[in-house]
Design a protein around this motif. Structure first.
Motif, short mmCIF file in Angstrom:
data_model
loop_
_atom_site.label_atom_id
_atom_site.label_comp_id
_atom_site.label_asym_id
_atom_site.label_seq_id
_atom_site.Cartn_x
_atom_site.Cartn_y
_atom_site.Cartn_z
N PHE A 178 14.91 44.35 30.68
CA PHE A 178 16.31 44.62 31.02
C PHE A 178 16.65 45.95 31.21
O PHE A 178 17.08 46.60 32.03
CB PHE A 178 17.69 43.83 29.88
N THR A 207 25.97 44.17 31.35
CA THR A 207 26.38 43.81 32.88
C THR A 207 27.00 42.40 32.85
O THR A 207 26.13 41.71 33.07
CB THR A 207 24.79 43.84 33.50
N ARG A 220 22.81 41.51 28.40
CA ARG A 220 23.68 40.85 29.90
C ARG A 220 24.94 40.99 29.47
O ARG A 220 26.14 41.17 30.06
CB ARG A 220 23.84 39.75 30.50
N GLU A 275 28.17 41.12 34.78
CA GLU A 275 28.03 40.71 36.30
C GLU A 275 27.62 39.93 36.52
O GLU A 275 27.17 38.63 37.70
CB GLU A 275 28.94 41.48 37.13
N VAL A 276 26.13 40.09 35.97
CA VAL A 276 24.97 39.48 36.45
C VAL A 276 24.91 37.13 36.00
O VAL A 276 25.48 37.22 34.21
CB VAL A 276 24.02 40.17 35.32
N SER A 277 24.77 37.26 37.16
CA SER A 277 24.20 35.73 37.00
C SER A 277 23.05 35.46 35.80
O SER A 277 22.75 34.97 35.63
CB SER A 277 24.36 34.71 37.85
N GLU A 328 20.74 34.74 38.25
CA GLU A 328 19.40 36.11 38.34
C GLU A 328 18.99 36.75 37.37
O GLU A 328 17.83 37.31 36.68
CB GLU A 328 20.73 37.65 38.39
N LEU A 329 19.44 35.85 36.02
CA LEU A 329 19.02 36.27 34.75
C LEU A 329 17.85 35.60 34.48
O LEU A 329 16.48 35.45 33.53
CB LEU A 329 19.51 36.07 33.15
N LYS A 358 15.28 47.55 34.41
CA LYS A 358 16.25 46.26 35.34
C LYS A 358 17.95 47.03 35.74
O LYS A 358 17.07 47.16 37.30
CB LYS A 358 15.68 45.17 35.46
N TYR A 359 18.39 47.52 35.06
CA TYR A 359 19.49 47.39 34.98
C TYR A 359 19.27 48.77 34.58
O TYR A 359 21.07 49.42 34.36
CB TYR A 359 20.23 47.06 34.80
#
Length: 280
Positions: A72, A115, A111, A117-119, A122-123, A75-76
């Motif tokens: 995570f 973040t 998340r 906003e991450v669905s 996507e997770l 990625k972000y």
């Protein structure tokens, strides 16, 4: 921040093929139960720190929670670190997705912090890099899982059904079980459609009589004690019993709490890790 990571059982597990890369193609119904690890999560300036009340849980990059946090962060492009204390209640190497549950819980916590906003989709795609059970653990509840575990279709909740769960005093390697499985020799596959109908109608007996896990062909042959556990649970009045995942945990559904309690009391004199719980 405290977060619960729930164990899962398989109401069915079918192997329907094998990909060229060696991964098995699955069709299974997964179900959360009210048995969970508790994770205490705190933000720190940098790095990933993991500790646990269970001495068998690694605190380094071998831990799925560590892998999830690292994945995570990378990625972000997260600048901060995270500290995670795992209060382990789910048995280890048990076919209950304990590690995957913890990893998915950390992905959801991070998340929510960094973040939102991450669905879930996507997770889940990110979590598949950690393990095949992680996408399900992110969604949770009652679900049909297909592919290598990445296709998760929520079903009507099959909640509040009593079960006894027994983890024998040994672990099982999932990789070894799949390696020893000969798909061509599977004589009886789960009838997934009947099981989904039973779930939708919340018919416990119908579901219990049709539960099937093809990995029992491997694990029960290697560990005959598991057949005895299943037989003992049925003799105590269970309406159905099955191995979860690649094993060795065995669970059984009961339609009566008095019978379940008598079974629990007896099994607790024989095995250390025995749980009386419910689907959620």
């Amino acid at each position: 921040m405290l977060v619960k990571a729930y164990a899962k059982i398989n109401l069915s597990l079918d192997v329907v093929g094998k990909r060229e890369d060696g991964y098995h193609l699955l069709k299974m119904i997964m179900q959360n139960i009210d048995l969970y690890d508790v994770l205490k999560v705190d933000e720190i300036k940098t790095g990933i720190q993991i500790c646990s009340n269970n001495r068998y849980i690694p605190s380094d990059k071998r831990n799925l929670v560590y892998k999830a946090a690292k994945l995570f962060i990378d990625k972000y492009n997260i600048k901060n670190g995270i500290s995670i204390n795992i209060d382990k209640n789910i048995p280890v190497s048990a076919g209950l997705a304990g590690g995957s549950a913890d990893a998915s819980a950390i992905l959801k916590v991070m998340r929510n912090i960094y973040t939102p906003e991450v669905s879930d989709k996507e997770l889940s795609e990110l979590g598949l890099n950690i393990g095949a059970d992680v996408p399900y653990c992110i969604i949770g509840g009652t679900a049909l899982c297909q592919g290598i575990g990445e296709k998760v279709t929520p079903l009507r909740p099959f909640r509040n059904h009593i079960l006894i769960l027994i983890k024998p005093p040994f672990g099982v390697s999932t990789a070894e079980v799949y390696k020893d499985l000969d798909i061509s020799k599977i004589k009886r596959h789960p009838n997934t459609e009947i099981l989904i109908d039973a779930v939708n109608k919340s018919k416990l007996e119908m579901l219990s009589k049709n539960m099937k896990n093809v990995l029992e062909n491997v694990t029960l042959k290697k560990y005959p004690i598991l057949r005895k556990i299943k037989s003992d649970l049925i003799n105590f009045g269970a309406v159905g019993s099955l191995m979860s995942g690649s094993g060795p945990s065995i669970f059984a559904f009961f339609d009566d709490m008095v019978k379940a309690q008598k079974c629990y009391d007896n099994m607790k004199t024989r095995y250390r890790e025995v749980f009386i719980t419910r689907t959620i």
